[in-house]
Scaffold this active site. Structure first.
Site, PDB file in Angstrom:
ATOM      1  N   ARG A  86      -8.120 -20.681  -1.822  1.00 41.30           N
ATOM      2  CA  ARG A  86      -7.034 -20.350  -0.900  1.00 41.30           C
ATOM      3  C   ARG A  86      -5.885 -21.334  -1.075  1.00 41.30           C
ATOM      4  O   ARG A  86      -6.102 -22.550  -1.041  1.00 41.30           O
ATOM      5  CB  ARG A  86      -7.543 -20.401   0.546  1.00 41.30           C
ATOM      6  CG  ARG A  86      -6.502 -20.015   1.582  1.00 41.30           C
ATOM      7  CD  ARG A  86      -7.111 -19.982   2.982  1.00 41.30           C
ATOM      8  NE  ARG A  86      -6.121 -19.622   3.992  1.00 41.30           N
ATOM      9  CZ  ARG A  86      -5.315 -20.492   4.604  1.00 41.30           C
ATOM     10  NH1 ARG A  86      -5.404 -21.784   4.323  1.00 41.30           N
ATOM     11  NH2 ARG A  86      -4.443 -20.081   5.509  1.00 41.30           N
ATOM     12  N   LYS A 110       6.453  -2.122   2.000  1.00 42.45           N
ATOM     13  CA  LYS A 110       5.259  -1.526   2.626  1.00 42.45           C
ATOM     14  C   LYS A 110       4.062  -2.463   2.437  1.00 42.45           C
ATOM     15  O   LYS A 110       3.184  -2.216   1.599  1.00 42.45           O
ATOM     16  CB  LYS A 110       5.005  -0.130   2.041  1.00 42.45           C
ATOM     17  CG  LYS A 110       4.105   0.735   2.911  1.00 42.45           C
ATOM     18  CD  LYS A 110       4.182   2.179   2.493  1.00 42.45           C
ATOM     19  CE  LYS A 110       3.119   3.045   3.125  1.00 42.45           C
ATOM     20  NZ  LYS A 110       3.164   3.157   4.582  1.00 42.45           N
ATOM     21  N   ARG A 142       8.409   4.095  -4.535  1.00 50.32           N
ATOM     22  CA  ARG A 142       8.452   3.097  -3.454  1.00 50.32           C
ATOM     23  C   ARG A 142       7.453   1.970  -3.722  1.00 50.32           C
ATOM     24  O   ARG A 142       7.715   0.806  -3.428  1.00 50.32           O
ATOM     25  CB  ARG A 142       8.182   3.739  -2.098  1.00 50.32           C
ATOM     26  CG  ARG A 142       8.314   2.713  -0.959  1.00 50.32           C
ATOM     27  CD  ARG A 142       8.207   3.330   0.405  1.00 50.32           C
ATOM     28  NE  ARG A 142       6.923   3.975   0.605  1.00 50.32           N
ATOM     29  CZ  ARG A 142       6.630   4.745   1.640  1.00 50.32           C
ATOM     30  NH1 ARG A 142       7.543   4.988   2.570  1.00 50.32           N
ATOM     31  NH2 ARG A 142       5.449   5.298   1.746  1.00 50.32           N
ATOM     32  N   TYR A 187       0.822  -1.202   0.000  1.00 46.51           N
ATOM     33  CA  TYR A 187       0.000   0.000   0.000  1.00 46.51           C
ATOM     34  C   TYR A 187       0.855   1.250   0.000  1.00 46.51           C
ATOM     35  O   TYR A 187       2.076   1.175   0.193  1.00 46.51           O
ATOM     36  CB  TYR A 187      -0.970  -0.008   1.193  1.00 46.51           C
ATOM     37  CG  TYR A 187      -0.360   0.325   2.532  1.00 46.51           C
ATOM     38  CD1 TYR A 187       0.473  -0.575   3.197  1.00 46.51           C
ATOM     39  CD2 TYR A 187      -0.606   1.548   3.149  1.00 46.51           C
ATOM     40  CE1 TYR A 187       1.030  -0.264   4.428  1.00 46.51           C
ATOM     41  CE2 TYR A 187      -0.053   1.864   4.379  1.00 46.51           C
ATOM     42  CZ  TYR A 187       0.764   0.954   5.018  1.00 46.51           C
ATOM     43  OH  TYR A 187       1.315   1.264   6.226  1.00 46.51           O
ATOM     44  N   GLU A 237      11.432   2.342  14.706  1.00 48.96           N
ATOM     45  CA  GLU A 237      10.566   3.410  14.187  1.00 48.96           C
ATOM     46  C   GLU A 237       9.256   3.422  14.953  1.00 48.96           C
ATOM     47  O   GLU A 237       9.043   2.597  15.849  1.00 48.96           O
ATOM     48  CB  GLU A 237      10.313   3.214  12.684  1.00 48.96           C
ATOM     49  CG  GLU A 237       9.704   1.865  12.354  1.00 48.96           C
ATOM     50  CD  GLU A 237       9.624   1.575  10.854  1.00 48.96           C
ATOM     51  OE1 GLU A 237       9.615   2.506  10.037  1.00 48.96           O
ATOM     52  OE2 GLU A 237       9.550   0.368  10.519  1.00 48.96           O
TER      53      GLU A 237
HETATM   54  N1  PLP Z   1       7.401   3.707   9.145  1.00 46.68           N
HETATM   55  C1  PLP Z   1       6.281   2.961   9.114  1.00 46.68           C
HETATM   56  C2  PLP Z   1       6.258   1.657   9.818  1.00 46.68           C
HETATM   57  C3  PLP Z   1       5.144   3.430   8.427  1.00 46.68           C
HETATM   58  O1  PLP Z   1       4.029   2.671   8.401  1.00 46.68           O
HETATM   59  C4  PLP Z   1       5.196   4.684   7.790  1.00 46.68           C
HETATM   60  C5  PLP Z   1       4.036   5.209   7.063  1.00 46.68           C
HETATM   61  O2  PLP Z   1       3.007   4.592   6.970  1.00 46.68           O
HETATM   62  C6  PLP Z   1       6.386   5.429   7.868  1.00 46.68           C
HETATM   63  C7  PLP Z   1       7.475   4.898   8.543  1.00 46.68           C
HETATM   64  C8  PLP Z   1       6.495   6.775   7.227  1.00 46.68           C
HETATM   65  O3  PLP Z   1       6.598   6.661   5.833  1.00 46.68           O
HETATM   66  P1  PLP Z   1       6.105   7.837   4.859  1.00 46.68           P
HETATM   67  O4  PLP Z   1       6.867   9.056   5.257  1.00 46.68           O
HETATM   68  O5  PLP Z   1       6.464   7.363   3.517  1.00 46.68           O
HETATM   69  O6  PLP Z   1       4.639   7.982   5.108  1.00 46.68           O
END
Ligand code: PLP
Length: 287
Positions: A101, A151, A52, A33, A183
């Site tokens: 599935r 992501k 990305r 996403y 993070e």
């Molecule tokens: N880290 C994580 C785990 C995230 O889910 C996100 C955004 O959803 C970010 C960092 C920040 O990324 P961005 O600046 O691309 O939104």
């Protein structure tokens, strides 16, 4: 006004926008996403998000069902049809619906990917009062999988982390692995000490934030010193400032970690300035 949602080439009222129960996004979290912010009806950092997305898809061996230009056209159409001034666009691409599935990936020739995009209207997104007071975070163990740079839509643990934070009277959680902060649940984490901005280096352990990349570029242009390295919670507790970045929060000051105030306990000058610069500069290049 009924929200119009994009599903596999169609713009539909949200009640008619559906995907199969056999979709691998639903059954296996087999999808990726992107969240892109909209300010004044324009998309922030679109090229970064499109790039990305391509990378996330490639890492999972999924072909991209749209080119960046097609994606831009879809996003613009959604913004127009939904009359969004400020808010976000959520995009999700999954490995599609094989009709049953199975752990093995389906043949992409017979199972096209599913693509869904919708808007979330947030009037006044850039003027959030929270940016003036800052947020509080708690620390939690980072028990996510080892490829956080992709992501994916597997967001259960970050979601649980957010709930742990709420339960503790905080706003968000910073995740910690081997003693170092990775993070936030949905954002990148930073501290400021002696004028130096410190944030974890890129790798498989964190998402490569698009806002992070832009903010670090703007910080360097403003002659601020940036150190891309891991930091501990002990270091964070001694920091002058802390903040997070994400596409929807932009630059957001952090004023408390695990119940202890950071610096003066109010948003610091570096985070405040970076938020201003980020909003100003990204508005200039918005599409
Ligand atoms: N880290 C994580 C785990 C995230 O889910 C996100 C955004 O959803 C970010 C960092 C920040 O990324 P961005 O600046 O691309 O939104």
């Amino acid at each position: 006004m009924t929200r119009i949602v994009y599903v596999n080439g169609h713009y539909l009222p949200e009640a008619e926008a559906t995907v199969s129960v056999f979709d691998r996004g639903f059954l296996m979290a087999d999808g990726v996403y992107e969240v892109t912010s909209v300010l004044d009806g324009k998309l922030l950092d679109f090229p970064g998000h499109a790039l990305r997305l391509e990378r996330s898809l490639a890492e999972l061996d999924m072909a991209s069902p749209v080119t960046p230009d097609e994606l831009l056209a879809i996003f613009r159409e959604l913004v127009a049809q939904n009359g969004v001034t400020d808010g976000m666009i959520y995009l999700q691409i999954t490995r599609g619906n094989p009709g049953d599935r199975d752990f093995a990936f389906p043949d992409p020739a017979s199972t096209p990917s599913t693509i869904v995009a919708f808007t979330q209207s947030k009037p006044g997104l850039a003027d959030s009062p929270v940016a003036k007071s800052g947020i509080k975070v708690i620390s939690i163990d980072d028990i996510r999988w080892g490829r956080r740079d992709i992501k994916t839509v597997q967001l259960l643990y970050p979601s649980m982390g957010k709930m742990m934070a709420k339960k503790a009277g905080a706003d968000d959680a910073w995740m910690v692995q081997d003693g170092f902060v990775t993070e936030g649940t949905s954002n990148n984490a930073y501290i400021v000490k002696g004028g130096r901005i410190i944030t974890r280096h890129l790798g498989h352990e964190i998402l490569h934030g698009i806002t992070r990349a832009a903010v670090l570029r703007f910080a360097a242009e403003a002659q601020m010193v940036v150190e891309e390295r891991a930091f501990t919670l002990a270091e964070a507790s001694q920091a002058d400032e802390a903040f997070i970045t994400s596409a929807s929060a932009f630059v957001m000051p952090v004023v408390a970690i695990d119940g202890a105030t950071v610096g003066s306990g109010t948003p610091g000058p570096v985070a405040t300035r970076l938020r201003e610069i980020y909003l100003e500069e990204s508005r200039k290049t918005a599409l």
